[in-house]
Write a protein that holds these residues in place. Structure first.
Motif, PDB file in Angstrom:
ATOM      1  N   MET A   1      53.782  19.295  -4.363  1.00 15.34           N
ATOM      2  CA  MET A   1      54.632  20.470  -4.409  1.00 15.34           C
ATOM      3  C   MET A   1      55.387  20.577  -5.736  1.00 15.34           C
TER       4      MET A   1
ATOM      5  N   TYR B   1      58.834  27.366   2.846  1.00 13.32           N
ATOM      6  CA  TYR B   1      58.331  26.010   2.617  1.00 13.32           C
ATOM      7  C   TYR B   1      58.515  25.233   3.914  1.00 13.32           C
TER       8      TYR B   1
ATOM      9  N   ARG C   1      54.433  22.096   2.543  1.00 15.72           N
ATOM     10  CA  ARG C   1      53.575  23.105   1.942  1.00 15.72           C
ATOM     11  C   ARG C   1      54.249  24.475   2.027  1.00 15.72           C
TER      12      ARG C   1
ATOM     13  N   LYS D   1      49.945  26.286   1.407  1.00 16.34           N
ATOM     14  CA  LYS D   1      49.585  26.210   0.000  1.00 16.34           C
ATOM     15  C   LYS D   1      50.393  25.160  -0.746  1.00 16.34           C
ATOM     16  N   PRO D   2      49.736  24.298  -1.521  1.00 21.12           N
ATOM     17  CA  PRO D   2      50.462  23.376  -2.405  1.00 21.12           C
ATOM     18  C   PRO D   2      50.890  24.130  -3.658  1.00 21.12           C
TER      19      PRO D   2
END
Length: 226
Positions: free
Chosen positions: A144, A173, A187, A199-200
């Motif tokens: 992240m 997040y 993520r 999503k990273p």
């Protein structure tokens, strides 16, 4: 300039004292806080209490420790009270220290009401809440950590405050546990074309499609960075 931590009992009075010492007007404070002057007036009049993240920002602007600003505790003089909470100081004030868990503990502890059963739980002095179901995590790894130039990035060693009861929304997040995983991960939750993804921020890590097998463990509502 030094000041007396014990001078005032209420947090609005502590804010007023620091404004005076810093020669800062309420209008200047409002601009730095990015809120209206009316909001500041409500804060200082004791009619409204800022959320935790606003207290952190307010403390940074006033150059004081957040726990002193909120609860009148000087961590340097009362380290044990600052570490383990303030119920013994003011039993009428329902605030609690936020436990810092490990990513492994989150994966192994689906019911976070069982936190008190853990043998070792750490508390960070300046993370307090009057809400239930909050916990903290230390960022590990670089999944992240965003490329240079991005506004938001989570670096190893940062601490996040997580609300386990919050429902994830687009771009939040989130802390999740993948099927069979021994540790939770962080993520960004996104919704695109009717599909949900995790999503990273580091593009070297894969995008994950969210399904019913993924366990959501809360939404990150605040980050303490270095």
């Amino acid at each position: 300039m030094s000041f007396d931590y014990k001078l005032f009992k209420g947090w609005p009075d502590r804010v007023k004292q620091r404004l005076k010492e810093l020669s800062m007007t309420q209008d200047m404070l409002a601009k730095k806080m990015e809120v209206t002057l009316s909001a500041i007036a409500h804060y200082l009049g004791g009619r409204r209490t800022p959320p935790t993240r606003q207290f952190q920002k307010l403390a940074a602007i006033l150059q004081v420790d957040p726990i002193w600003l909120q609860y009148g505790i000087d961590p340097s003089k009362e380290p044990e009270k600052a570490k383990f909470g303030i119920k013994e100081i003011d039993p009428m004030n329902p605030v609690n220290p936020i436990p810092i868990l490990t990513w492994k503990q989150i994966a192994e502890l689906p019911n976070l009401e069982d936190i008190d059963k853990l043998k070792q739980v750490e508390y960070v002095p300046h993370l307090y809440t009057d809400e239930l179901g909050h916990y903290g995590l230390r960022i590990q790894g670089d999944a992240m950590t965003a490329p240079s130039g991005y506004m938001i990035s989570f670096r190893e060693g940062d601490i996040i405050q997580v609300d386990q009861a919050a429902n994830p929304r687009h771009n939040d997040y989130v802390v999740i546990v993948l099927p069979g995983a021994k540790e939770a991960i962080l993520r960004q939750y996104t919704v695109e074309g009717g599909k949900k993804y995790l999503k990273p921020l580091n593009p070297q890590y894969p995008l994950i499609e969210a399904d019913e097998n993924i366990r959501f463990c809360g939404v990150s509502i605040y980050r303490i960075g270095r």
